[in-house]
Motif scaffolding. Sequence first.
Motif, PDB file in Angstrom:
ATOM      1  N   THR A  88       0.778  -0.919  -0.328  1.00  0.00           N
ATOM      2  CA  THR A  88       0.275  -0.271   0.026  1.00  0.00           C
ATOM      3  C   THR A  88       0.673   1.034  -0.438  1.00  0.00           C
ATOM      4  N   GLY A  89       2.277   1.012   0.094  1.00  0.00           N
ATOM      5  CA  GLY A  89       2.935   2.191  -0.174  1.00  0.00           C
ATOM      6  C   GLY A  89       3.074   2.872  -1.223  1.00  0.00           C
ATOM      7  N   PRO A  90       4.367   4.030  -1.562  1.00  0.00           N
ATOM      8  CA  PRO A  90       4.437   4.290  -2.652  1.00  0.00           C
ATOM      9  C   PRO A  90       5.129   3.675  -3.939  1.00  0.00           C
ATOM     10  N   THR A  91       4.711   4.022  -4.843  1.00  0.00           N
ATOM     11  CA  THR A  91       4.977   2.506  -5.984  1.00  0.00           C
ATOM     12  C   THR A  91       6.718   2.914  -6.261  1.00  0.00           C
ATOM     13  N   ALA A  92       6.992   2.027  -6.257  1.00  0.00           N
ATOM     14  CA  ALA A  92       8.797   1.671  -6.217  1.00  0.00           C
ATOM     15  C   ALA A  92       8.668   0.593  -7.795  1.00  0.00           C
ATOM     16  N   ARG A  93      10.150   0.817  -7.928  1.00  0.00           N
ATOM     17  CA  ARG A  93      10.498  -0.564  -8.976  1.00  0.00           C
ATOM     18  C   ARG A  93      10.553  -1.426  -8.540  1.00  0.00           C
ATOM     19  N   ASP A  94       9.804  -2.420  -9.856  1.00  0.00           N
ATOM     20  CA  ASP A  94       9.121  -3.811  -9.202  1.00  0.00           C
ATOM     21  C   ASP A  94      10.411  -4.484  -9.725  1.00  0.00           C
ATOM     22  N   GLY A  95      11.866  -4.915  -9.787  1.00  0.00           N
ATOM     23  CA  GLY A  95      12.972  -5.645 -10.369  1.00  0.00           C
ATOM     24  C   GLY A  95      14.055  -6.669  -9.914  1.00  0.00           C
ATOM     25  N   ARG A  96      14.418  -6.359  -9.759  1.00  0.00           N
ATOM     26  CA  ARG A  96      15.888  -7.830  -8.485  1.00  0.00           C
ATOM     27  C   ARG A  96      16.209  -6.750  -7.665  1.00  0.00           C
ATOM     28  N   PRO A  97      16.466  -5.681  -7.794  1.00  0.00           N
ATOM     29  CA  PRO A  97      17.204  -5.460  -6.953  1.00  0.00           C
ATOM     30  C   PRO A  97      16.043  -5.161  -5.299  1.00  0.00           C
ATOM     31  N   MET A  98      14.214  -4.868  -5.846  1.00  0.00           N
ATOM     32  CA  MET A  98      13.255  -4.179  -5.055  1.00  0.00           C
ATOM     33  C   MET A  98      13.507  -5.832  -4.517  1.00  0.00           C
ATOM     34  N   ALA A  99      13.600  -6.875  -5.127  1.00  0.00           N
ATOM     35  CA  ALA A  99      13.029  -7.582  -4.847  1.00  0.00           C
ATOM     36  C   ALA A  99      14.259  -8.262  -3.736  1.00  0.00           C
ATOM     37  N   PRO A 142       5.760  -6.835  -3.735  1.00  0.00           N
ATOM     38  CA  PRO A 142       5.551  -7.039  -2.942  1.00  0.00           C
ATOM     39  C   PRO A 142       3.365  -7.694  -2.464  1.00  0.00           C
ATOM     40  N   ALA A 143       2.894  -7.437  -3.587  1.00  0.00           N
ATOM     41  CA  ALA A 143       1.997  -7.668  -3.919  1.00  0.00           C
ATOM     42  C   ALA A 143       1.746  -9.222  -3.957  1.00  0.00           C
ATOM     43  N   SER A 144       3.110  -9.996  -4.796  1.00  0.00           N
ATOM     44  CA  SER A 144       2.749 -11.052  -4.836  1.00  0.00           C
ATOM     45  C   SER A 144       3.127 -12.143  -3.986  1.00  0.00           C
ATOM     46  N   LEU A 145       4.285 -11.771  -3.114  1.00  0.00           N
ATOM     47  CA  LEU A 145       4.851 -11.814  -1.929  1.00  0.00           C
ATOM     48  C   LEU A 145       3.962 -11.987  -0.755  1.00  0.00           C
ATOM     49  N   LEU A 146       2.864 -11.205  -1.152  1.00  0.00           N
ATOM     50  CA  LEU A 146       2.369 -11.527   0.286  1.00  0.00           C
ATOM     51  C   LEU A 146       1.207 -12.264   0.692  1.00  0.00           C
TER      52      LEU A 146
END
Length: 385
Positions: free
Chosen positions: A159-170, A242-246
């Motif tokens: 629910t937080g601010p949109t962040a990059r969605d690649g491996r660094p974020m993972a 984060p949604a997928s991991l949740l």
Amino acid sequence: MKNNDAPLNETAFFTLSAQDVCAATGISRATLYAYVSRGIVRAIAHPGDGRKSLYDRRDMRKILAGKKRGRSRQSVAASTIDWGEPILVSKITRIADGQFYYRGKDAVVLSDTMTLEDVARHLAGLRIDADRCGAPDFAPADHATPFDRVIAMMAGQVTGPTARDGRPMAAKLMRLAALAAAGIGDDGESPIHVILARAWGAKSRSDAPELLRRALVLCADHELNASAYAVRVAASAGASLPASLLAGLATLSGTRHGGLTPRCRKWMDQVAKGKIDPAFDPVGNNVPPGFGHPLYPDGDPRTRAIMQSCGQVGDAFWARIAARVTDETGQYPSLDFGLALLERELDLPKGAGLGIFAVGRMAGWIAHLFEQRQSGKIIRPRAAE
């Protein structure tokens, strides 16, 4: 001259010849060999003739069940949902012959030396550098268990601010999950197993960090289990990291998945206090929580590795308890038993076993997420009456 018709000791009670399997199931030898190559039927060397193989008697049930179902589109689909043949192609983890392999390498052997960060790189191509990821944005006391804190952290990321969605974020999310489980901020240098050992006050044994390191690696992935499938479904629909991991965390919480770990811990506490018979399940099932795994009829290699590392072998108390349950039920201790045992042995906070499970499994979920994204397909089965 060898007498190949001589008794084959106890192996004979659990195996059949190719001729016997084919006669009982009505399949050809070519089909039997195909089942072996696909991991559906296990083969072992014939102790009396090196040119022949014997086949696990229990696996014959899979063949008979498949023939009984038939091979209609609906029956094949139904079979895949309940411990059936793989329904997704994946190169991440393979389970075969009582062992499991991370991208072709024996996971138990990897757990001898690798950290969770190493395995995340091996499985998902992540680079998790020790960095200052900050601290959880909630008071640890507000969330009773390590798993609760991981759930709360991940929900905040969704629910937080949109962040990059690649491996660094993972990679960042993996470390944040560990920090949330620990309930502390980042020191910018320690590997995940050291962070957990320090935060949880695991001082009852000097080897606590090493035991946690091994357990995290052994939890990292386990093929297409329920939580990995949930992550893949969410990822296939285009959900964020984060949604997928949740989705994976929510599924892991179930009492027939990771939720078995706290149930097993409760059972162990009752056994240790002499309140119940070890082979008694307080909720009325035939087998106590933490025993039995359909993919490991001869025992879970993850649990063996944890028990051996903890010194629970031979006449040690929990080794004897596990052996008794196995003798009375035919079921071996599962990973949930191993994690509950570790929680007790290291005097960790309540629910730490499930916390270890969640933090370790994050590596596999991320690998599944990116593999599913690469396929470019949405997982959308059809319903049948």
